[in-house]
Design a protein around this motif. Structure first.
Motif, PDB file in Angstrom:
ATOM      1  N   PHE A   9       0.828  -1.210   0.000  1.00  0.00           N
ATOM      2  CA  PHE A   9       0.000   0.000   0.000  1.00  0.00           C
ATOM      3  C   PHE A   9       0.859   1.257   0.000  1.00  0.00           C
ATOM      4  O   PHE A   9       0.655   2.168  -0.802  1.00  0.00           O
ATOM      5  CB  PHE A   9      -0.912   0.027   1.235  1.00  0.00           C
ATOM      6  CG  PHE A   9      -2.167  -0.782   1.084  1.00  0.00           C
ATOM      7  CD1 PHE A   9      -2.404  -1.503  -0.086  1.00  0.00           C
ATOM      8  CD2 PHE A   9      -3.112  -0.829   2.088  1.00  0.00           C
ATOM      9  CE1 PHE A   9      -3.553  -2.255  -0.230  1.00  0.00           C
ATOM     10  CE2 PHE A   9      -4.267  -1.570   1.951  1.00  0.00           C
ATOM     11  CZ  PHE A   9      -4.485  -2.284   0.794  1.00  0.00           C
ATOM     12  N   VAL A  10       1.840   1.279   0.898  1.00  0.00           N
ATOM     13  CA  VAL A  10       2.649   2.487   1.046  1.00  0.00           C
ATOM     14  C   VAL A  10       3.484   2.731  -0.208  1.00  0.00           C
ATOM     15  O   VAL A  10       3.518   3.847  -0.752  1.00  0.00           O
ATOM     16  CB  VAL A  10       3.562   2.397   2.292  1.00  0.00           C
ATOM     17  CG1 VAL A  10       4.518   3.575   2.333  1.00  0.00           C
ATOM     18  CG2 VAL A  10       2.716   2.372   3.554  1.00  0.00           C
ATOM     19  N   ILE A  11       4.134   1.674  -0.712  1.00  0.00           N
ATOM     20  CA  ILE A  11       5.032   1.866  -1.858  1.00  0.00           C
ATOM     21  C   ILE A  11       4.258   2.197  -3.127  1.00  0.00           C
ATOM     22  O   ILE A  11       4.537   3.191  -3.800  1.00  0.00           O
ATOM     23  CB  ILE A  11       5.927   0.620  -2.054  1.00  0.00           C
ATOM     24  CG1 ILE A  11       6.933   0.564  -0.908  1.00  0.00           C
ATOM     25  CG2 ILE A  11       6.657   0.682  -3.389  1.00  0.00           C
ATOM     26  CD1 ILE A  11       7.887  -0.583  -0.982  1.00  0.00           C
ATOM     27  N   VAL A  12       3.255   1.383  -3.443  1.00  0.00           N
ATOM     28  CA  VAL A  12       2.481   1.645  -4.661  1.00  0.00           C
ATOM     29  C   VAL A  12       1.808   3.007  -4.578  1.00  0.00           C
ATOM     30  O   VAL A  12       1.865   3.818  -5.511  1.00  0.00           O
ATOM     31  CB  VAL A  12       1.441   0.523  -4.911  1.00  0.00           C
ATOM     32  CG1 VAL A  12       0.527   0.892  -6.062  1.00  0.00           C
ATOM     33  CG2 VAL A  12       2.134  -0.785  -5.196  1.00  0.00           C
ATOM     34  N   GLY A  13       1.202   3.285  -3.436  1.00  0.00           N
ATOM     35  CA  GLY A  13       0.525   4.569  -3.252  1.00  0.00           C
ATOM     36  C   GLY A  13       1.482   5.732  -3.403  1.00  0.00           C
ATOM     37  O   GLY A  13       1.209   6.684  -4.133  1.00  0.00           O
ATOM     38  N   SER A  14       2.644   5.650  -2.737  1.00  0.00           N
ATOM     39  CA  SER A  14       3.605   6.750  -2.789  1.00  0.00           C
ATOM     40  C   SER A  14       4.124   6.973  -4.208  1.00  0.00           C
ATOM     41  O   SER A  14       4.098   8.093  -4.722  1.00  0.00           O
ATOM     42  CB  SER A  14       4.803   6.464  -1.881  1.00  0.00           C
ATOM     43  OG  SER A  14       4.370   6.295  -0.567  1.00  0.00           O
ATOM     44  N   PHE A  15       4.578   5.878  -4.858  1.00  0.00           N
ATOM     45  CA  PHE A  15       5.150   6.034  -6.189  1.00  0.00           C
ATOM     46  C   PHE A  15       4.121   6.573  -7.168  1.00  0.00           C
ATOM     47  O   PHE A  15       4.407   7.443  -7.978  1.00  0.00           O
ATOM     48  CB  PHE A  15       5.727   4.709  -6.698  1.00  0.00           C
ATOM     49  CG  PHE A  15       7.139   4.504  -6.249  1.00  0.00           C
ATOM     50  CD1 PHE A  15       8.147   5.343  -6.717  1.00  0.00           C
ATOM     51  CD2 PHE A  15       7.459   3.515  -5.338  1.00  0.00           C
ATOM     52  CE1 PHE A  15       9.455   5.182  -6.287  1.00  0.00           C
ATOM     53  CE2 PHE A  15       8.762   3.346  -4.898  1.00  0.00           C
ATOM     54  CZ  PHE A  15       9.760   4.178  -5.376  1.00  0.00           C
ATOM     55  N   PHE A  16       2.905   6.043  -7.068  1.00  0.00           N
ATOM     56  CA  PHE A  16       1.896   6.494  -8.021  1.00  0.00           C
ATOM     57  C   PHE A  16       1.572   7.968  -7.817  1.00  0.00           C
ATOM     58  O   PHE A  16       1.391   8.701  -8.784  1.00  0.00           O
ATOM     59  CB  PHE A  16       0.632   5.633  -7.927  1.00  0.00           C
ATOM     60  CG  PHE A  16      -0.261   5.818  -9.103  1.00  0.00           C
ATOM     61  CD1 PHE A  16       0.082   5.252 -10.325  1.00  0.00           C
ATOM     62  CD2 PHE A  16      -1.403   6.587  -9.019  1.00  0.00           C
ATOM     63  CE1 PHE A  16      -0.712   5.456 -11.431  1.00  0.00           C
ATOM     64  CE2 PHE A  16      -2.203   6.792 -10.121  1.00  0.00           C
ATOM     65  CZ  PHE A  16      -1.858   6.222 -11.331  1.00  0.00           C
ATOM     66  N   THR A  17       1.528   8.381  -6.562  1.00  0.00           N
ATOM     67  CA  THR A  17       1.259   9.798  -6.287  1.00  0.00           C
ATOM     68  C   THR A  17       2.383  10.669  -6.835  1.00  0.00           C
ATOM     69  O   THR A  17       2.145  11.720  -7.431  1.00  0.00           O
ATOM     70  CB  THR A  17       1.099  10.040  -4.775  1.00  0.00           C
ATOM     71  OG1 THR A  17       0.257   9.021  -4.246  1.00  0.00           O
ATOM     72  CG2 THR A  17       0.480  11.387  -4.491  1.00  0.00           C
ATOM     73  N   ILE A  18       3.630  10.203  -6.679  1.00  0.00           N
ATOM     74  CA  ILE A  18       4.768  10.974  -7.193  1.00  0.00           C
ATOM     75  C   ILE A  18       4.730  11.022  -8.724  1.00  0.00           C
ATOM     76  O   ILE A  18       4.899  12.078  -9.333  1.00  0.00           O
ATOM     77  CB  ILE A  18       6.094  10.368  -6.691  1.00  0.00           C
ATOM     78  CG1 ILE A  18       6.203  10.575  -5.173  1.00  0.00           C
ATOM     79  CG2 ILE A  18       7.296  11.008  -7.391  1.00  0.00           C
ATOM     80  CD1 ILE A  18       7.305   9.777  -4.516  1.00  0.00           C
ATOM     81  N   PHE A  19       4.448   9.887  -9.363  1.00  0.00           N
ATOM     82  CA  PHE A  19       4.402   9.836 -10.827  1.00  0.00           C
ATOM     83  C   PHE A  19       3.326  10.742 -11.394  1.00  0.00           C
ATOM     84  O   PHE A  19       3.461  11.287 -12.472  1.00  0.00           O
ATOM     85  CB  PHE A  19       4.168   8.395 -11.317  1.00  0.00           C
ATOM     86  CG  PHE A  19       5.404   7.565 -11.263  1.00  0.00           C
ATOM     87  CD1 PHE A  19       6.639   8.115 -11.609  1.00  0.00           C
ATOM     88  CD2 PHE A  19       5.360   6.233 -10.872  1.00  0.00           C
ATOM     89  CE1 PHE A  19       7.801   7.355 -11.548  1.00  0.00           C
ATOM     90  CE2 PHE A  19       6.509   5.464 -10.810  1.00  0.00           C
ATOM     91  CZ  PHE A  19       7.727   6.033 -11.147  1.00  0.00           C
ATOM     92  N   THR A  20       2.218  10.844 -10.681  1.00  0.00           N
ATOM     93  CA  THR A  20       1.149  11.701 -11.196  1.00  0.00           C
ATOM     94  C   THR A  20       1.378  13.153 -10.773  1.00  0.00           C
ATOM     95  O   THR A  20       0.501  13.990 -10.911  1.00  0.00           O
ATOM     96  CB  THR A  20      -0.235  11.209 -10.705  1.00  0.00           C
ATOM     97  OG1 THR A  20      -0.159  10.987  -9.298  1.00  0.00           O
ATOM     98  CG2 THR A  20      -0.647   9.929 -11.388  1.00  0.00           C
ATOM     99  N   GLY A  21       2.582  13.434 -10.252  1.00  0.00           N
ATOM    100  CA  GLY A  21       2.975  14.801  -9.939  1.00  0.00           C
ATOM    101  C   GLY A  21       2.214  15.430  -8.794  1.00  0.00           C
ATOM    102  O   GLY A  21       1.865  16.608  -8.835  1.00  0.00           O
ATOM    103  N   ASN A  22       1.946  14.637  -7.786  1.00  0.00           N
ATOM    104  CA  ASN A  22       1.152  15.176  -6.685  1.00  0.00           C
ATOM    105  C   ASN A  22       1.899  15.056  -5.358  1.00  0.00           C
ATOM    106  O   ASN A  22       1.351  14.621  -4.360  1.00  0.00           O
ATOM    107  CB  ASN A  22      -0.183  14.426  -6.616  1.00  0.00           C
ATOM    108  CG  ASN A  22      -1.302  15.369  -6.247  1.00  0.00           C
ATOM    109  OD1 ASN A  22      -1.054  16.451  -5.723  1.00  0.00           O
ATOM    110  ND2 ASN A  22      -2.520  14.956  -6.510  1.00  0.00           N
ATOM    111  N   VAL A  23       3.177  15.453  -5.398  1.00  0.00           N
ATOM    112  CA  VAL A  23       4.024  15.256  -4.224  1.00  0.00           C
ATOM    113  C   VAL A  23       3.463  15.990  -3.012  1.00  0.00           C
ATOM    114  O   VAL A  23       3.553  15.523  -1.887  1.00  0.00           O
ATOM    115  CB  VAL A  23       5.465  15.734  -4.512  1.00  0.00           C
ATOM    116  CG1 VAL A  23       6.399  15.332  -3.385  1.00  0.00           C
ATOM    117  CG2 VAL A  23       5.949  15.155  -5.823  1.00  0.00           C
ATOM    118  N   GLU A  24       2.852  17.124  -3.297  1.00  0.00           N
ATOM    119  CA  GLU A  24       2.317  17.922  -2.201  1.00  0.00           C
ATOM    120  C   GLU A  24       1.246  17.138  -1.423  1.00  0.00           C
ATOM    121  O   GLU A  24       1.222  17.123  -0.204  1.00  0.00           O
ATOM    122  CB  GLU A  24       1.723  19.208  -2.753  1.00  0.00           C
ATOM    123  CG  GLU A  24       1.644  20.326  -1.737  1.00  0.00           C
ATOM    124  CD  GLU A  24       1.063  21.582  -2.366  1.00  0.00           C
ATOM    125  OE1 GLU A  24       0.225  22.224  -1.726  1.00  0.00           O
ATOM    126  OE2 GLU A  24       1.439  21.888  -3.517  1.00  0.00           O
TER     127      GLU A  24
END
Lengths: 193, 170
Positions: A9-24
């Motif tokens: 959950f943490v890894i997939v969620g984090s990477f996907f959020t970063i890839f979609t440019g939503n680091v904030e």
């Protein structure tokens, strides 16, 4: 097992959020994630405290025993590894009933208590026993007879017949539970050879 | 009718205990203290699970995965919000309730999708959350076939909800 789910959950969620440019958003999520958990806990705490209090009264008055006597023949078939007078059976029965009535939050304290009772007889403390797994299959299948939350929401959104989904819900639940129990049964039998 | 169940249950226990001359208040306090201890025991697990589920659900990864299925689903007449709901159901009850409520708003609770969503919500429970919570409350880490059995039951339940809704309301 829980570790894998958590890490996934943490890894997939984090990477996907970063890839979609939503680091904030991710930043926010990490910083406020704990607060959401605490909120859930603070909602659970009074319920848990109240219900375990009431159930202690039920246990001391022996009504829990009477109640589990009623469902015992049925539960013994499902939990062949438990002795007939095992204290967990009463809690398992209460948990299933609370779930069946759609009182999910009242079911949790019984479920936790049942697990605690089962753990007492567990020879290998870090490994799940057969009874624990069967109980969780029954529990997660969610034998809901009156899905109160769903009915309330349907009513709120102006349904002409909010409770028309009760029978179909029960049928779907039965399919889910029976298949889970059959799966569990074969897994257990395979192990015993 | 369901409104009466909880009061009857609680009153029944207290009246019966009174008849049995149990020291009700003392009993209650003993149990309540137990509940407090349990809450503290499960607190780390709850916070950890909520944290991970939030990151996962808010990343909209599931929406992304299901966006590929949209053309196919639309051809059969299933709106694309129903599959994420089916996927989210075993992870978070609140999240799937939120999707269901959204479906009710968009299509109405008496539409085919509305009924399908209602049945999906009713057919199973939050398997992953319950497993994580119950097992970590007693510190069991080797869970054998618990997860596969739970997810198998969920899968059958979800498929059954689709078929049953088609049969009854389709």
């Amino acid at each position: 097992m829980v570790t894998y789910i958590w890490v996934f959950f943490v890894i997939v969620g984090s990477f996907f959020t970063i890839f979609t440019g939503n680091v904030e958003a991710l930043n926010n999520e990490i910083l406020k994630g704990g607060a959401d958990g605490l909120k859930l806990l603070s909602e659970m705490l009074p319920l848990l405290v109240l219900w375990t209090g009431i159930m202690q009264v039920a246990e001391d008055s022996k009504i829990l025993e009477l109640f589990s006597n009623l469902v015992r023949p049925f539960l013994c078939k499902l939990f062949p590894s438990l002795p007939k007078n095992h204290p967990a059976l009463g809690y398992i029965a209460s948990n299933i009933c609370a779930n069946a009535l759609g009182l999910g939050s009242a079911a949790t304290p019984f479920g936790l208590k049942a697990m605690e009772c089962l753990q007492e007889d567990n020879p290998c403390k870090d490994t799940a026993t057969e009874a624990m797994i069967t109980f969780l299959v029954l529990n997660t299948g969610g034998v809901t007879i009156v899905p109160t939350t769903v009915i309330a929401l349907r009513l709120m959104h102006g349904s002409a017949n909010p409770s028309e989904i009760i029978i179909t819900s029960i049928l779907a639940t039965l399919c889910s539970n029976v298949s889970g129990l059959i799966y569990d049964y074969f897994k257990r039998r395979k192990k015993h050879g | 009718m369901a409104n009466f169940l909880v009061p009857i249950f609680v009153l029944g226990i207290i009246l019966y205990a009174f008849k049995q001359k149990v020291n009700i208040y003392e009993s209650f306090l003993v149990g309540a203290k137990d509940g407090l201890v349990t809450t503290f025991k499960i607190a780390p697990a709850v916070i950890a699970m909520v944290f991970a589920t939030n990151i996962f659900l808010n990343s909209h990864f599931l929406d992304f995965v299901f966006s590929y299925f949209t053309p196919f689903l639309e051809a059969v007449g299933i709106p694309n919000s129903i599959l994420p709901m089916a996927m989210v159901r075993p992870i978070s009850g609140t999240a799937s309730l939120a999707i269901m409520s959204n479906i009710f708003e968009l299509y109405g609770p008496d539409s085919f999708v509305g009924r399908l969503a209602s049945n999906l919500q009713g057919c199973t429970d939050t398997t992953i959350y319950v497993l994580a919570l119950y097992f970590s409350s007693i510190k069991v880490t080797k869970t054998k076939h618990a997860l596969s059995a739970g997810l198998f039951a969920d899968f059958v339940g979800i498929v059954a909800a689709f078929i049953i809704t088609f049969l009854f309301f389709g």
